[in-house]
Design an enzyme around this catalytic site. Structure first.
Site, short mmCIF file in Angstrom:
data_model
loop_
_atom_site.label_atom_id
_atom_site.label_comp_id
_atom_site.label_asym_id
_atom_site.label_seq_id
_atom_site.Cartn_x
_atom_site.Cartn_y
_atom_site.Cartn_z
N SER A 199 14.07 -39.42 -60.48
CA SER A 199 15.31 -39.33 -59.72
C SER A 199 16.40 -39.99 -60.53
O SER A 199 16.16 -40.99 -61.21
CB SER A 199 15.13 -40.03 -58.37
N LYS B 41 10.87 -42.90 -58.25
CA LYS B 41 10.49 -41.55 -57.86
C LYS B 41 9.78 -40.78 -58.98
O LYS B 41 10.10 -40.90 -60.14
CB LYS B 41 11.72 -40.74 -57.44
N TYR C 280 18.21 12.14 -61.02
CA TYR C 280 18.80 10.89 -61.47
C TYR C 280 20.11 10.64 -60.74
O TYR C 280 20.95 11.54 -60.59
CB TYR C 280 19.06 10.90 -62.99
N GLU D 15 7.65 -27.52 -56.37
CA GLU D 15 8.66 -27.11 -55.39
C GLU D 15 9.26 -25.76 -55.77
O GLU D 15 9.51 -24.91 -54.93
CB GLU D 15 9.78 -28.16 -55.30
N HIS E 138 -3.67 -25.57 -39.41
CA HIS E 138 -2.42 -26.08 -38.80
C HIS E 138 -1.97 -27.39 -39.47
O HIS E 138 -1.31 -28.20 -38.83
CB HIS E 138 -2.58 -26.32 -37.30
N1 ARG Z 1 22.17 3.03 -68.25
C1 ARG Z 1 21.58 4.10 -67.52
C2 ARG Z 1 20.51 3.53 -66.57
O1 ARG Z 1 20.15 2.44 -66.75
C3 ARG Z 1 20.94 5.08 -68.44
C4 ARG Z 1 20.83 6.44 -67.90
C5 ARG Z 1 22.18 7.04 -67.80
N2 ARG Z 1 22.12 8.42 -67.44
C6 ARG Z 1 23.18 9.05 -66.98
N3 ARG Z 1 23.03 10.30 -66.67
N4 ARG Z 1 24.33 8.44 -66.83
O2 ARG Z 1 20.08 4.17 -65.68
#
Ligand code: ARG
Length: 476
Positions: A272, A278, A312, A285, A151
């Site tokens: 400072s 200082k 993706y 920090e 503490h």
């Molecule tokens: N610049 C894109 C990323 O960072 C690369 C992949 C792009 N792929 C796509 N199908 N548009 O994810």
């Protein structure tokens, strides 16, 4: 007729382009493309002369990236397109064969895994180096008493070496986490294509071997969607940065006039602009303040991946800035922590004076009674009341008369005065992991042993990221 009749809107491009940050993947992308070209040629998917041309183009691109002469053009959406564009400029239309049997989806996942692996090793090595510095400091201040706190109230005396070694064990756990992060990049995404695999007889085993991966990722859908290794890196980095923030916070306190336990080297403090006297512990920090920034990146990345449908999605582009900033922040924090500690000087007298506070031996007095058969809870009460009595009288316990002690308990005799004598409270903590000198010495040997089993030299094959640092800060 082209698929798109209009050029992309400037505001769309501003949002969509990633070249402003993913240029850092350049060296990994070139390394990956080299392996890809070698595989395509070996499999007869492209001819050997085409392979040679592509390699020539890639060599030149690598050169330009590392010496800073690569010129990014306005139309370059991301690093993958920029490299393909430049290779094509250099070797002609055959440059267009670079993307045979590959998509940017498996490509970017592969670059990113390589980046994470390289930086997991880097963080491991820096963690190790900091642990080494702390071990040396502990050795140099083996028997310097100081107050241990709970503490932020003085609790029981400990040796400074013991306190410093506490950080060493945190760092060893960090090192272990970064090892496991590197392990999380073992499956090669490349060869997964856009998501479903590719229409060519590729050799993913050879790609994996060339690029330092353990094996091809077994599922192309998972391969292009997976960013677990980014989460793992960010989690390990956030924990490590949190450790550094606790160290930073202590250095801020300890270097204050109020504590006066240590002084930072001039090279690690600032003055400072107004107050000439200082000496500010800015680096300490900042160690304190950088940790939540990395934790923020971790939370943000969970947000990116949360509920994201396979495979993706452009959302995944958002992984990079979090990852890059976390790696930069962590690496500079680790370096700063090390630099600061290497130049620190501790003040033996101030530490000793604070440790000498005799109230710190209250537990030892209670334990004296326990050894004489008093249940601990009762002993705790007796000493508590003795402390109150002493505070009310404005006298240290050691200056109380024997009758005053006996008033609290007949079992408090002259031995009570010895309970805090010299280093008794420190040296009585002989339990395993405790602060007695013999135990700290034991612990130090154990830490040295851990250091000897170092991560040093253990860099994954390939993916060194060489040249990453040499790329221009603003490519366009
Ligand atoms: N610049 C894109 C990323 O960072 C690369 C992949 C792009 N792929 C796509 N199908 N548009 O994810």
């Amino acid at each position: 007729m082209p698929r798109f009749l209009e050029p992309p809107d400037a505001e769309f491009r501003k949002l969509n382009d990633s070249i402003g940050f993913d240029w850092r993947l350049g060296p990994y992308d070139v390394e990956q493309s080299r392996a890809h070209v070698a595989m395509l040629a070996a499999q007869g998917i492209i001819s050997e002369p085409d392979g040679d041309q592509l390699r020539r183009g890639l060599d030149q691109v690598q050169q330009e990236l590392s010496d800073g002469s690569f010129s990014f053009l306005d139309g370059d959406e991301d690093i993958h397109m920029a490299i393909e564009r430049r290779v094509t400029e250099l070797v002609g239309a055959v440059g267009g064969k670079l993307q045979t049997a590959r998509s940017r989806n498996d490509q970017v996942a592969t670059d990113l895994a390589m980046f994470v692996r390289a930086h997991a090793y880097e963080a491991g090595a820096r963690t190790e180096a900091l642990a080494q510095t702390l071990v040396e400091l502990a050795e140099a201040h083996l028997d310097w008493p100081m107050p241990g706190y709970t503490h932020l109230q003085r609790a029981q005396p400990v040796y400074l070496s013991h306190h410093l070694l506490a950080y060493v064990w945190m760092l060893f756990r960090d090192r272990e986490r970064f090892r496991s992060v590197a392990g999380a990049t073992a499956a090669l995404p490349l060869g997964a294509g856009a998501l479903a695999g590719v229409n060519f007889d590729t050799d993913r085993e050879s790609l994996a071997a060339q690029l330092g991966f353990l094996a091809p990722a077994p599922n192309s859908i998972d391969a292009v969607s997976n960013r677990d290794f980014v989460l793992d890196y960010l989690a390990a980095a956030a924990t490590c940065a949190t450790h550094l923030s606790r160290l930073g916070a202590e250095l801020v306190l300890w270097s204050s006039e109020e504590f006066g336990f240590c002084e930072l080297a001039d090279a690690w403090a600032s003055g400072s602009s107004l107050m000439p006297q200082k000496k500010n512990p800015d680096a300490a920090e900042l160690l304190r303040a950088k940790a939540p920034r990395i934790a923020g990146h971790l939370v943000a990345m969970h947000g990116v991946l949360h509920g994201l449908p396979l495979t993706y999605n452009k959302d995944l582009q958002e992984d990079k800035e979090h990852l890059f900033d976390a790696a930069d922040t962590l690496e500079s924090s680790l370096a700063a922590a090390r630099g600061m500690l290497a130049g620190i000087s501790f003040n033996r007298e101030r530490l000793l004076a604070a440790a000498d506070d005799e109230l710190l031996a209250a537990t030892d007095l209670a334990d004296l009674l326990v050894r004489r058969g008093v249940p601990f809870r009762e002993a705790h009460g007796v000493v508590g009341s003795l402390v109150r009595h002493a505070l009310e009288r404005g006298t240290p316990i050691s200056a109380l008369r024997p009758e005053e002690l006996a008033e609290q308990s007949p079992l408090l005799d002259h031995e009570a005065y010895a309970a805090r004598a010299d280093r008794a409270p420190l040296e009585a903590k002989r339990s395993q992991g405790g602060t007695a000198l013999a135990r700290v010495t034991e612990q130090l040997a154990q830490a040295r042993e851990e250091l000897a089993g170092a991560l040093e030299g253990e860099r994954g094959p390939g993916s060194s990221g060489a040249g990453e640092a040499g790329a221009p800060a603003t490519p366009r």
